[in-house]
Motif scaffolding. Structure first.
Motif, short mmCIF file in Angstrom:
data_model
loop_
_atom_site.label_atom_id
_atom_site.label_comp_id
_atom_site.label_asym_id
_atom_site.label_seq_id
_atom_site.Cartn_x
_atom_site.Cartn_y
_atom_site.Cartn_z
N GLY A 1 -11.14 -20.09 2.58
CA GLY A 1 -11.51 -19.34 3.78
C GLY A 1 -11.96 -17.93 3.44
O GLY A 1 -12.87 -17.73 2.64
N GLN A 2 -11.28 -16.95 4.00
CA GLN A 2 -11.66 -15.55 3.79
C GLN A 2 -11.00 -15.00 2.53
O GLN A 2 -9.87 -15.35 2.20
CB GLN A 2 -11.26 -14.69 5.00
N ILE A 3 -11.72 -14.10 1.87
CA ILE A 3 -11.22 -13.42 0.68
C ILE A 3 -11.36 -11.91 0.89
O ILE A 3 -12.45 -11.41 1.18
CB ILE A 3 -12.01 -13.84 -0.58
N VAL A 4 -10.24 -11.21 0.77
CA VAL A 4 -10.24 -9.75 0.85
C VAL A 4 -9.77 -9.22 -0.50
O VAL A 4 -8.61 -9.39 -0.86
CB VAL A 4 -9.32 -9.23 1.97
N PRO A 5 -10.65 -8.64 -1.30
CA PRO A 5 -10.24 -8.14 -2.62
C PRO A 5 -9.15 -7.08 -2.50
O PRO A 5 -9.08 -6.34 -1.52
CB PRO A 5 -11.54 -7.55 -3.19
N ALA A 6 -8.29 -7.03 -3.51
CA ALA A 6 -7.18 -6.06 -3.51
C ALA A 6 -7.72 -4.65 -3.70
O ALA A 6 -8.37 -4.35 -4.69
CB ALA A 6 -6.20 -6.40 -4.63
N GLU A 7 -7.45 -3.78 -2.70
CA GLU A 7 -7.92 -2.40 -2.73
C GLU A 7 -6.89 -1.49 -2.08
O GLU A 7 -5.90 -1.96 -1.51
CB GLU A 7 -9.26 -2.27 -1.97
N ARG A 8 -7.14 -0.17 -2.17
CA ARG A 8 -6.31 0.82 -1.50
C ARG A 8 -7.16 1.83 -0.74
O ARG A 8 -6.74 2.95 -0.50
CB ARG A 8 -5.42 1.56 -2.52
N ARG A 9 -8.34 1.43 -0.34
CA ARG A 9 -9.23 2.35 0.36
C ARG A 9 -8.74 2.64 1.78
O ARG A 9 -8.02 1.84 2.36
CB ARG A 9 -10.64 1.75 0.42
N PRO A 10 -9.14 3.77 2.34
CA PRO A 10 -8.79 4.03 3.75
C PRO A 10 -9.38 2.95 4.66
O PRO A 10 -10.52 2.53 4.48
CB PRO A 10 -9.44 5.40 4.02
N GLY A 11 -8.59 2.52 5.61
CA GLY A 11 -9.04 1.48 6.52
C GLY A 11 -8.87 0.08 6.00
O GLY A 11 -9.28 -0.89 6.66
N HIS A 12 -8.24 -0.06 4.82
CA HIS A 12 -8.08 -1.40 4.24
C HIS A 12 -7.13 -2.26 5.08
O HIS A 12 -7.35 -3.47 5.23
CB HIS A 12 -7.57 -1.28 2.80
N MET A 13 -6.08 -1.66 5.61
CA MET A 13 -5.14 -2.44 6.43
C MET A 13 -5.83 -2.94 7.70
O MET A 13 -5.55 -4.06 8.15
CB MET A 13 -3.93 -1.58 6.81
N LEU A 14 -6.72 -2.15 8.28
CA LEU A 14 -7.44 -2.59 9.47
C LEU A 14 -8.32 -3.79 9.13
O LEU A 14 -8.43 -4.74 9.93
CB LEU A 14 -8.29 -1.45 10.02
N LYS A 15 -8.91 -3.78 7.95
CA LYS A 15 -9.73 -4.91 7.51
C LYS A 15 -8.88 -6.17 7.37
O LYS A 15 -9.28 -7.27 7.80
CB LYS A 15 -10.41 -4.57 6.18
N ILE A 16 -7.70 -6.04 6.77
CA ILE A 16 -6.80 -7.19 6.62
C ILE A 16 -6.35 -7.69 7.98
O ILE A 16 -6.29 -8.90 8.24
CB ILE A 16 -5.59 -6.79 5.75
N LEU B 1 0.83 -1.21 0.00
CA LEU B 1 0.00 0.00 0.00
C LEU B 1 0.86 1.26 0.00
O LEU B 1 0.52 2.25 -0.65
CB LEU B 1 -0.93 -0.01 1.21
N LEU B 2 1.99 1.22 0.72
CA LEU B 2 2.90 2.36 0.71
C LEU B 2 3.50 2.58 -0.68
O LEU B 2 3.82 3.71 -1.05
CB LEU B 2 4.03 2.15 1.72
N LYS B 3 3.67 1.50 -1.44
CA LYS B 3 4.17 1.58 -2.81
C LYS B 3 3.06 1.86 -3.83
O LYS B 3 3.27 1.69 -5.03
CB LYS B 3 4.89 0.28 -3.18
N GLN B 4 1.89 2.24 -3.33
CA GLN B 4 0.74 2.60 -4.16
C GLN B 4 0.14 1.41 -4.90
O GLN B 4 -0.57 1.58 -5.89
CB GLN B 4 1.13 3.70 -5.17
N ASP B 5 0.44 0.20 -4.47
CA ASP B 5 -0.21 -0.99 -5.03
C ASP B 5 -1.46 -1.31 -4.24
O ASP B 5 -1.72 -0.73 -3.18
CB ASP B 5 0.76 -2.18 -5.02
N ARG B 6 -2.22 -2.28 -4.74
CA ARG B 6 -3.44 -2.74 -4.06
C ARG B 6 -3.17 -4.08 -3.39
O ARG B 6 -2.64 -4.99 -4.01
CB ARG B 6 -4.59 -2.86 -5.06
N ALA B 7 -3.52 -4.18 -2.12
CA ALA B 7 -3.23 -5.40 -1.33
C ALA B 7 -4.51 -6.20 -1.14
O ALA B 7 -5.56 -5.65 -0.81
CB ALA B 7 -2.62 -5.04 0.02
N GLY B 8 -4.39 -7.52 -1.34
CA GLY B 8 -5.52 -8.43 -1.15
C GLY B 8 -5.08 -9.66 -0.39
O GLY B 8 -3.89 -9.88 -0.13
N LEU B 9 -6.04 -10.51 -0.05
CA LEU B 9 -5.75 -11.67 0.80
C LEU B 9 -6.73 -12.78 0.49
O LEU B 9 -7.93 -12.54 0.30
CB LEU B 9 -5.89 -11.26 2.27
N ILE B 10 -6.20 -14.02 0.42
CA ILE B 10 -7.03 -15.23 0.29
C ILE B 10 -6.44 -16.28 1.22
O ILE B 10 -5.25 -16.57 1.16
CB ILE B 10 -7.07 -15.76 -1.15
#
Length: 453
Positions: free
Chosen positions: A301-316, A285-294
């Motif tokens: 299990g859980q799927i977090v789509p790759a985004e750069r919205r505010p609060g995205h790190m808290l969601k991850i 996210l600091l490098k301006q990329d979008r981070a996601g998780l599966i």
């Protein structure tokens, strides 16, 4: 009843009473000692009564509590890291008070040595600091702070209890995440093992033009913009400034199967992968990329789509906090189907898993090749540090030679896995668990510098 629950007799008193018992027995043989013992016993009882009155004063002048203690700690603890705990003690007794403090820490730490002693002067505040390192995520229950207060004679103890029961969650290593974030912001990532990567070519996005400075690559000179400059007081040359390509999708795929249950230095491989994923997502996210998780095991299990919205790190962070190891075989076919449906554009996939044998990797190789066909796949698996310790130790008998031979076989198979993945164009990292975060971030920055994502 309250007084009895709070009153404790020190070991010194029991020794003195035992001495009086022996003295009175001797006094039957030597009657001259009897009056002396009676006077001494009366003085001893008087001292106990005085100490009892001094200790059990309910409040100091002004109606304030006679003694106060507080535990200061974070609202959540960081898994795998050293977390500071601070105890604040304040005495409003009019005399010096020796104290013993027992902090009831959660049973998960399996420690019985959280006992402190201190001498507190009248109306003084004493600070005691210690550290705890949790190795499992979840809720930890802290008990009471037990403070045993004594007078300088140390005959009786009065127990005070504070902060009865407190639940504190243990999250993935957010302290490590903050450390990397601060070092990245100040360009000091080399302090934690991150290498400086030389950029190859100019496969980056154009950002702006700026005046030429000594040391700039001559190939970046913008001749058209230079020709349009008319101010004779300024440098005639201007160069193109580039920035990293942005908004690339970076997904962490975390295996929760039984292969990730193995413990190393207190943490499981799953916890190492979770901590590394948290740090890498933040760096992305600091490098301006979008981070996601599966996350996946025998099922997705859980799927977090790759985004750069505010609060995205808290969601991850919240999703990673709830992950648990399952004890079944991992379904890589289901992972491939999920990635194909959920990740439409080409991106970087970091697969955290573990392969112990070459045959085990080959069973999953068809699905890895399909993932690598549509995306840049980076397989991250673990070196067995226990085997490495065995290999580095000398063998003194036939049994140790046999064990070293088997260990050498498993270690060699790990290298063969790296080689075979490379033959199919699949990037891989074989790393010790403790070096996972630094090696993963290094590889991510290397791939960006090479323009592969």
């Amino acid at each position: 009843m309250t007084l009895l629950r709070s009153l404790f007799v020190s070991l010194r008193v029991w020794f003195i009473l035992a001495g009086f018992v022996v003295g009175f027995v001797v006094a039957y043989i030597l009657p001259i000692l009897f009056p002396v013992l009676q006077i001494a016993f009366a003085v001893f009882v008087l001292l106990l009564l005085i100490e009892l009155v001094l200790l059990f004063r309910d409040s100091a002048a002004g109606g304030q509590a006679i003694f106060f203690a507080r535990r200061d700690m974070p609202d959540r603890l960081s898994n795998g890291d050293v977390n500071p705990i601070t105890l604040y003690l304040e005495s409003r007794y009019a005399f010096d008070t020796p104290v013993e403090i027992i902090d009831e820490i959660p049973f998960q730490f399996q420690r019985r040595d959280v006992l402190f002693t201190a001498d507190i002067k009248p109306y003084e505040t004493k600070v005691i600091r210690y550290e705890l390192r949790p190795t499992r995520r979840g809720e930890y229950s802290f008990g009471a702070i037990n403070v045993f207060v004594m007078t300088p004679m140390r005959l009786l103890k009065r127990r005070f209890q504070f902060e009865q029961g407190r639940l504190v969650p243990v999250y993935p290593s957010y302290l490590q995440m903050r450390q990397y974030e601060l070092l990245a912001a100040s360009n000091r990532l080399t302090e934690v093992g991150i290498k400086r990567i030389r950029r190859i070519g100019h496969s980056m996005e154009f950002e702006q033009v700026r005046p030429y400075t000594q040391g700039d690559d001559l190939r970046t000179i913008n001749w058209k913009a230079t020709a349009r400059r008319s101010d004779p007081n300024q440098s005639n040359l201007v160069v193109n400034a580039f920035t990293d390509e942005r908004s690339q999708a970076v997904y962490c795929l975390i295996d929760k199967g039984r292969v990730m249950r193995s413990p190393f230095e207190g943490l499981t491989l799953l916890d190492y992968a979770i901590n590394a994923s948290l740090v890498l997502s933040n760096i992305a996210l600091l490098k301006q990329d979008r981070a996601g998780l599966i996350t996946f095991s025998d099922r997705i299990g859980q799927i977090v789509p790759a985004e750069r919205r505010p609060g995205h790190m808290l969601k991850i962070l919240e999703v990673l906090y709830r992950q648990k190891t399952r004890y079944l075989e991992t379904d890589f076919e289901g992972l491939y189907a999920t990635v194909r449906m959920q990740v439409r554009q080409r991106g970087l996939l970091l697969l955290f898993t573990n392969f112990e044998t070459l045959s085990g990797m080959r069973r999953q190789l068809p699905y890895l090749r399909r993932l690598a066909k549509d995306h840049l796949l980076l397989v991250v698996f673990f070196d067995n540090t226990e085997l490495r310790t065995l290999l580095d130790s000398p063998a003194h008998d036939t049994e140790q030679i046999y064990l070293k031979t088997i260990a050498e076989k498993f270690s060699f198979e790990k290298q063969l896995i790296v080689k075979e993945l490379g033959q199919y164009g699949i990037q891989s990292i074989l790393t010790a668990p403790r070096d996972l975060t630094a090696n993963t971030v290094n590889k991510y920055l290397e791939l960006k510098a090479r323009g592969m994502i």
